[in-house]
Design an enzyme around this catalytic site. Structure first.
Site, short mmCIF file in Angstrom:
data_model
loop_
_atom_site.label_atom_id
_atom_site.label_comp_id
_atom_site.label_asym_id
_atom_site.label_seq_id
_atom_site.Cartn_x
_atom_site.Cartn_y
_atom_site.Cartn_z
N GLY A 13 59.87 63.61 24.05
CA GLY A 13 58.51 63.43 23.58
C GLY A 13 57.54 63.76 24.53
O GLY A 13 57.70 63.74 25.85
N ASP A 152 56.88 54.81 28.34
CA ASP A 152 57.68 53.48 28.31
C ASP A 152 57.66 52.90 29.93
O ASP A 152 57.99 51.69 29.95
CB ASP A 152 59.03 53.33 27.69
CG ASP A 152 58.80 53.91 26.25
OD1 ASP A 152 57.99 54.06 25.68
OD2 ASP A 152 59.93 54.18 25.57
N GLY A 196 57.20 52.17 22.23
CA GLY A 196 58.13 51.31 23.25
C GLY A 196 59.38 50.95 22.33
O GLY A 196 59.36 49.81 22.01
#
Length: 405
Positions: A13, A152, A196
């Protein structure tokens, strides 16, 4: 080690560091030795499997600094897992019976790549290590130097991943507008869903940034512009146990008193419960090529909205996701400094033939170094016992209890 050709790829991503990291690597190689050729595989491992790359020409070298002004990735990303042959055959990236790892490794050999820079998370970088090992076993030396990209901030043992600071800041900016909806109805429930999957760091850091912004504002309580209406009333992360009944009672009292409730929710909070419900109903749980549950399809924010709406007596419910807004942003000043230090060291390591993932090693006094690939793994949990997070939870009056993982 003689380096003639360097390859770059970004994968997974997006994060607010990819464009800048690509620019930083190009700038550093150009400064040190402009004779070194640089190529960029298009869309990560997708481009490596198909041999699709561009050569970084003189114009790109001259204007590489412009990449620091943009988010996204100029060379493209994709989610490709080289060990998932079935998926790659279905996508037409390899032929039936081919070993994707071998296909990718042979492409690197064919393209005469001496150094591969991978900018991605733990899957991206450990896959690159597998490629290097394969080529080494077949008498081809390849240096692989990775850069840690994940909003994250959950890569072991790296203290701070590239892009995470910016993503937290941008999630706060997103919330500043979304929570402006707090007076659109008399009993308003707003859920801000933050990315997350397994780690609550980004949700916690975004909450911290938002609270800092909140404390800098002036208010007009007599007119209804009050700090209480704009405050965070609950934070849910995967590392916390969530007593829905207890939280519903606490939040109902807030709703009754002031007419709105604002929740910051990590998309990974409650996923186990949601998946269990779906499987119990006989529903298929969609997963990506890496085996991860497709969170955008199971909608954790909507699930929490369903749990709380009636219990809080909400007349209107709004669930908004900040993920794509945050992850495609350009890097902020804190991340730009981190990116430059990491890209400079990445080039230095590449030129001396030292493979690894660049990062501040939490198991080695936070020293910035090339961390050996076998030590890299994902899923580092957010430490909810940190004093700043404890203080934040105390401020909003929410009980804090660790969950069982």
């Amino acid at each position: 080690m003689s380096v003639r050709r360097v390859a770059l790829l970004t994968a997974g991503g997006f994060a607010p560091c990819l464009s800048s990291a690509v620019g930083g690597l190009i700038q550093r190689y150009t400064d040190i030795d402009p004779s070194i050729e640089i190529i960029a595989y298009q869309h990560g491992y997708h481009g490596l499997l198909t041999g699709n790359y561009v050569v970084v020409d003189e114009e790109a070298r001259r204007k590489a600094g412009i990449l620091h002004r943009f988010g996204g990735s100029p060379i493209g990303n994709s989610r490709v897992k080289l060990t998932n042959a079935k998926n790659l055959v279905e996508r037409g990236l390899v032929k039936e019976g081919d070993d994707p790892l071998q296909v990718a490794a042979e492409q690197l050999r064919k393209d005469h790549v001496d150094v591969l820079h991978t900018i991605g998370g733990d899957d991206t970088n450990t896959t690159a290590a597998d490629l290097a090992q394969y080529l080494h076993d077949h008498d081809y030396d390849l240096t692989v130097v990775g850069l840690p990209k994940t909003i994250d901030n959950d890569v072991v043992p790296i203290r701070q991943s590239l892009g995470a600071w910016t993503a937290a800041e941008q999630a706060s900016v997103f919330a500043q507008n979304i929570i402006g909806e707090n007076r659109v109805g008399p009993r308003m429930l707003i859920i801000h869903e933050v990315m997350g999957r397994n780690c609550g760091w980004l949700t916690a850091a975004a909450s911290r940034k938002y609270t800092e912004w909140l404390d800098q504002q002036e208010w007009v309580p007599s007119l209804g512009l009050s700090k209480e209406h704009w405050s965070i009333h609950a934070i849910f992360v995967p590392e916390m146990a969530i007593d829905l009944d207890e939280e519903a009672d606490r939040l109902r009292a807030i709703m009754d008193k002031q007419g709105n409730v604002n929740i910051f929710l990590s998309e990974g909070a409650g996923v186990r419960e949601i998946v269990a419900e779906m499987e119990e109903r006989g529903e298929e749980v969609a997963r990506d090529p890496f085996g991860h549950v497709r969170l955008d399809e199971i909608n954790p924010g909507q699930w929490f909205a369903k749990q709380f709406a009636d219990r809080l007596g909400a007349e209107k419910v709004m669930v908004q996701k900040s993920g794509y807004f945050s992850r495609s942003a350009r890097a902020n000043q804190d991340d730009l400094r981190l990116i430059q230090s990491m890209t400079d060291l990445a080039v230095e390591c590449a030129l001396r033939g030292e493979s690894g993932v660049i990062g501040h090693d939490e198991e080695n006094d936070d020293r910035l170094c090339a961390i050996a690939f076998p030590r890299i793994k994902g899923g580092k949990p957010f430490d909810i016992s940190q004093q700043w997070f404890v203080d934040l939870m105390d401020r909003i009056g929410q009980p804090l209890a660790p969950t069982q993982k």
